[in-house]
Design a protein around this motif. Structure first.
Motif, PDB file in Angstrom:
ATOM      1  N   ASP A  59      70.519  25.105  51.371  1.00 41.10           N
ATOM      2  CA  ASP A  59      70.513  25.220  52.831  1.00 41.10           C
ATOM      3  C   ASP A  59      69.663  24.131  53.473  1.00 41.10           C
ATOM      4  OD1 ASP A  59      68.166  26.270  51.845  1.00 41.10           O
ATOM      5  OD2 ASP A  59      68.051  27.900  53.306  1.00 41.10           O
ATOM      6  N   GLU A  60      69.114  23.235  52.671  1.00 44.71           N
ATOM      7  CA  GLU A  60      68.305  22.134  53.195  1.00 44.71           C
ATOM      8  C   GLU A  60      69.006  20.794  53.048  1.00 44.71           C
ATOM      9  OE1 GLU A  60      65.554  22.737  54.739  1.00 44.71           O
ATOM     10  OE2 GLU A  60      65.190  24.811  54.119  1.00 44.71           O
ATOM     11  N   TRP A  61      69.617  20.568  51.888  1.00 47.63           N
ATOM     12  CA  TRP A  61      70.199  19.257  51.594  1.00 47.63           C
ATOM     13  C   TRP A  61      71.552  19.412  50.918  1.00 47.63           C
ATOM     14  CZ3 TRP A  61      65.146  19.616  48.785  1.00 47.63           C
ATOM     15  CH2 TRP A  61      64.060  19.280  49.618  1.00 47.63           C
ATOM     16  N   ASP A  62      72.462  18.467  51.221  1.00 46.57           N
ATOM     17  CA  ASP A  62      73.719  18.442  50.482  1.00 46.57           C
ATOM     18  C   ASP A  62      73.484  17.762  49.135  1.00 46.57           C
ATOM     19  OD1 ASP A  62      73.760  15.649  50.857  1.00 46.57           O
ATOM     20  OD2 ASP A  62      75.124  15.775  52.562  1.00 46.57           O
ATOM     21  N   MET A  63      74.522  17.668  48.316  1.00 49.32           N
ATOM     22  CA  MET A  63      74.345  17.165  46.957  1.00 49.32           C
ATOM     23  C   MET A  63      73.884  15.718  46.940  1.00 49.32           C
ATOM     24  SD  MET A  63      74.281  17.901  43.786  1.00 49.32           S
ATOM     25  CE  MET A  63      75.097  19.503  43.756  1.00 49.32           C
ATOM     26  N   GLU A  64      74.436  14.891  47.800  1.00 46.30           N
ATOM     27  CA  GLU A  64      74.018  13.490  47.849  1.00 46.30           C
ATOM     28  C   GLU A  64      72.532  13.380  48.190  1.00 46.30           C
ATOM     29  OE1 GLU A  64      75.286  10.485  47.343  1.00 46.30           O
ATOM     30  OE2 GLU A  64      77.308  11.083  46.740  1.00 46.30           O
ATOM     31  N   GLN A  65      72.091  14.153  49.169  1.00 49.85           N
ATOM     32  CA  GLN A  65      70.691  14.112  49.551  1.00 49.85           C
ATOM     33  C   GLN A  65      69.788  14.615  48.430  1.00 49.85           C
ATOM     34  OE1 GLN A  65      71.272  16.507  53.068  1.00 49.85           O
ATOM     35  NE2 GLN A  65      70.888  14.782  54.422  1.00 49.85           N
ATOM     36  N   LEU A  66      70.222  15.675  47.754  1.00 54.13           N
ATOM     37  CA  LEU A  66      69.411  16.215  46.673  1.00 54.13           C
ATOM     38  C   LEU A  66      69.314  15.214  45.517  1.00 54.13           C
ATOM     39  CD1 LEU A  66      67.757  18.676  45.881  1.00 54.13           C
ATOM     40  CD2 LEU A  66      69.811  19.673  44.866  1.00 54.13           C
ATOM     41  N   ILE A  78      69.743  17.498  38.106  1.00 57.13           N
ATOM     42  CA  ILE A  78      70.004  18.608  39.034  1.00 57.13           C
ATOM     43  C   ILE A  78      70.865  19.589  38.254  1.00 57.13           C
ATOM     44  CG2 ILE A  78      71.131  19.331  41.169  1.00 57.13           C
ATOM     45  CD1 ILE A  78      70.420  16.547  42.285  1.00 57.13           C
ATOM     46  N   GLU A  79      70.487  20.848  38.253  1.00 55.60           N
ATOM     47  CA  GLU A  79      71.096  21.790  37.309  1.00 55.60           C
ATOM     48  C   GLU A  79      71.730  23.004  37.965  1.00 55.60           C
ATOM     49  OE1 GLU A  79      67.885  24.723  35.618  1.00 55.60           O
ATOM     50  OE2 GLU A  79      67.135  22.662  35.427  1.00 55.60           O
ATOM     51  N   LEU A  80      72.424  23.754  37.096  1.00 59.66           N
ATOM     52  CA  LEU A  80      73.190  24.937  37.484  1.00 59.66           C
ATOM     53  C   LEU A  80      74.226  24.585  38.548  1.00 59.66           C
ATOM     54  CD1 LEU A  80      70.575  27.847  37.348  1.00 59.66           C
ATOM     55  CD2 LEU A  80      72.325  27.209  35.661  1.00 59.66           C
ATOM     56  N   VAL A  81      74.838  23.432  38.357  1.00 59.25           N
ATOM     57  CA  VAL A  81      75.971  23.023  39.183  1.00 59.25           C
ATOM     58  C   VAL A  81      77.164  22.828  38.257  1.00 59.25           C
ATOM     59  CG1 VAL A  81      74.586  21.983  40.994  1.00 59.25           C
ATOM     60  CG2 VAL A  81      75.315  20.572  39.074  1.00 59.25           C
ATOM     61  N   GLY A  82      78.354  23.112  38.778  1.00 56.47           N
ATOM     62  CA  GLY A  82      79.565  23.039  37.978  1.00 56.47           C
ATOM     63  C   GLY A  82      80.072  21.625  37.779  1.00 56.47           C
ATOM     64  N   PRO A  83      81.107  21.482  36.943  1.00 54.63           N
ATOM     65  CA  PRO A  83      81.648  20.160  36.600  1.00 54.63           C
ATOM     66  C   PRO A  83      82.111  19.345  37.798  1.00 54.63           C
ATOM     67  CG  PRO A  83      82.492  21.819  35.097  1.00 54.63           C
ATOM     68  CD  PRO A  83      81.758  22.559  36.177  1.00 54.63           C
ATOM     69  N   GLU A  84      82.462  20.008  38.883  1.00 53.58           N
ATOM     70  CA  GLU A  84      82.914  19.256  40.060  1.00 53.58           C
ATOM     71  C   GLU A  84      81.821  18.372  40.633  1.00 53.58           C
ATOM     72  OE1 GLU A  84      81.485  23.296  41.634  1.00 53.58           O
ATOM     73  OE2 GLU A  84      82.485  22.484  39.844  1.00 53.58           O
ATOM     74  N   HIS A  85      80.557  18.688  40.328  1.00 51.59           N
ATOM     75  CA  HIS A  85      79.438  17.897  40.835  1.00 51.59           C
ATOM     76  C   HIS A  85      78.912  16.871  39.838  1.00 51.59           C
ATOM     77  CE1 HIS A  85      79.049  20.253  44.470  1.00 51.59           C
ATOM     78  NE2 HIS A  85      78.986  21.368  43.771  1.00 51.59           N
ATOM     79  N   TRP A  86      79.344  16.942  38.598  1.00 47.80           N
ATOM     80  CA  TRP A  86      78.769  16.083  37.576  1.00 47.80           C
ATOM     81  C   TRP A  86      79.031  14.595  37.827  1.00 47.80           C
ATOM     82  CZ3 TRP A  86      80.329  19.482  32.724  1.00 47.80           C
ATOM     83  CH2 TRP A  86      79.625  20.699  32.809  1.00 47.80           C
ATOM     84  N   THR A  88      79.016  13.106  40.677  1.00 49.56           N
ATOM     85  CA  THR A  88      78.017  12.699  41.673  1.00 49.56           C
ATOM     86  C   THR A  88      76.661  12.496  41.009  1.00 49.56           C
ATOM     87  OG1 THR A  88      79.188  13.931  43.391  1.00 49.56           O
ATOM     88  CG2 THR A  88      76.900  13.328  43.855  1.00 49.56           C
ATOM     89  N   LEU A  89      76.293  13.401  40.114  1.00 49.64           N
ATOM     90  CA  LEU A  89      75.032  13.244  39.392  1.00 49.64           C
ATOM     91  C   LEU A  89      75.047  11.952  38.587  1.00 49.64           C
ATOM     92  CD1 LEU A  89      74.313  16.847  38.007  1.00 49.64           C
ATOM     93  CD2 LEU A  89      73.847  15.906  40.266  1.00 49.64           C
ATOM     94  N   LYS A  90      76.135  11.697  37.887  1.00 52.26           N
ATOM     95  CA  LYS A  90      76.224  10.497  37.057  1.00 52.26           C
ATOM     96  C   LYS A  90      76.105   9.234  37.895  1.00 52.26           C
ATOM     97  CE  LYS A  90      79.134   8.350  33.506  1.00 52.26           C
ATOM     98  NZ  LYS A  90      80.403   8.464  32.740  1.00 52.26           N
TER      99      LYS A  90
END
Length: 322
Positions: A59-66, A78-86, A88-90
């Motif tokens: 509720d503070e930051w979107d994935m890019e900001q985090l 960044i953890e406990l996120v599903g494959p759809e976010h991996w 972005t992390l990479k």
């Protein structure tokens, strides 16, 4: 407090809480979605690999900001996120330290839910192996029956009859051992860890601060399951906040669990809040104890912010950088 006290208080799960939190701030996040967020480097020693649990800050930051914050602080995941976010992390050079799977009400302690849990675990093991994610979370489940299998999500316990069948502790161990033996060979083949999380059953004032009804609420209980399964790929998610509430004696327990610890979570107690001077856990010597046993996994910050989230996160990272 009984394992079964106020079980309906946890009808909101991590995924549902994330949805509620993100919905409350959707407008603000939409406006700020492209705004960079800068964080000062907080990791200087780096002997502890640190991670940020995404749902706490949704509720503070979107994935890019985090991701920007994680990189700025010196965190590696960044953890406990599903494959759809991996992807972005990479893109940001980050890992997902531990992947979600099934949730904590319906777990391996009940044969009624084992097939569904195993199917989801195998799917996530495959995805994790392909993406280089090292660990997948798993749970014992609640002691009480919780209705029909809910596809890995937590059911609404308030809609179920109050006199449901209860699984005895020894039966729960036996069922968990049998269930995990059905999937741990697959994890071994794919070189992915499974980590059973201990959750506290005492805090009942908030759906994400405690989980009354959960069966794996003590270190010894979870370790009994792990030892009986006997695989190096099945271990413990040692959540310091939950362990403090249920068992205490954290540093001694870290030494006793040793290589069985596959992942670690932090939060301040009481309140699952920041790791500051208002709470009772002394984090630097706990981190040193992890270093002393040669712990090579991640420490994920999973506290619910009560003040400026970046200040609280920066403080947590600094305290755990020993």
């Amino acid at each position: 407090m009984s394992h079964l006290q106020n079980p309906t208080s946890v009808s909101v799960n991590r995924r549902q809480w994330l949805h509620l939190a993100s919905g409350a701030a959707a407008g603000a996040c939409a406006l700020a979605a492209t705004d960079p967020v800068r964080a000062e480097k907080a990791v200087t020693k780096g002997r502890i690999k640190q991670s940020i649990v995404q749902w706490c800050f949704a509720d503070e930051w979107d994935m890019e900001q985090l991701c920007q914050i994680a990189v700025g602080l010196g965190c590696q995941s960044i953890e406990l996120v599903g494959p759809e976010h991996w992807p972005t992390l990479k893109k940001h050079g980050l890992q997902c330290a531990i992947s979600p799977s099934h949730l904590f009400v319906q777990g391996m302690n009940n044969p009624r839910y084992q097939d569904g849990c195993i199917e989801l675990l195998k799917q996530r093991i495959d995805q994790s192996a392909a993406a280089g994610v090292k660990t997948v979370i798993t749970f014992t489940g609640y002691a009480e029956e919780s209705g029909e299998w809910n596809q890995g999500d937590n059911p609404d316990l308030s809609k179920l009859a109050p006199d449901r069948r209860t699984i005895a502790p020894d039966e729960g161990v036996k069922n968990c051992v049998a269930g995990f033996k059905r999937v741990v060979g697959y994890a071994e083949k794919k070189k992915v860890n499974l980590a059973i999380e201990i959750l506290n059953t005492r805090a009942d004032d908030h759906p994400m601060k405690g989980h009354p009804g959960y069966q794996g609420d003590h270190v010894d209980y979870c370790m009994d399951i792990i030892r009986q399964v006997g695989s190096p790929r099945l271990g413990l998610l040692f959540d310091i906040y939950h362990v403090q509430i249920m068992d205490g004696d954290i540093i001694r327990r870290i030494g006793q669990c040793g290589e069985a610890i596959k992942h670690v979570h932090t939060a301040g107690n009481p309140g699952r809040r920041e790791l500051d001077e208002t709470q009772e856990i002394n984090y630097p010597p706990i981190m040193k104890a992890l270093v002393d046993i040669g712990y090579q996994g991640f420490v994920g910050h999973e506290f619910i912010p009560t003040r400026d989230p970046l200040a609280g996160l920066t403080q947590a990272v600094q305290l755990c950088d020993v």
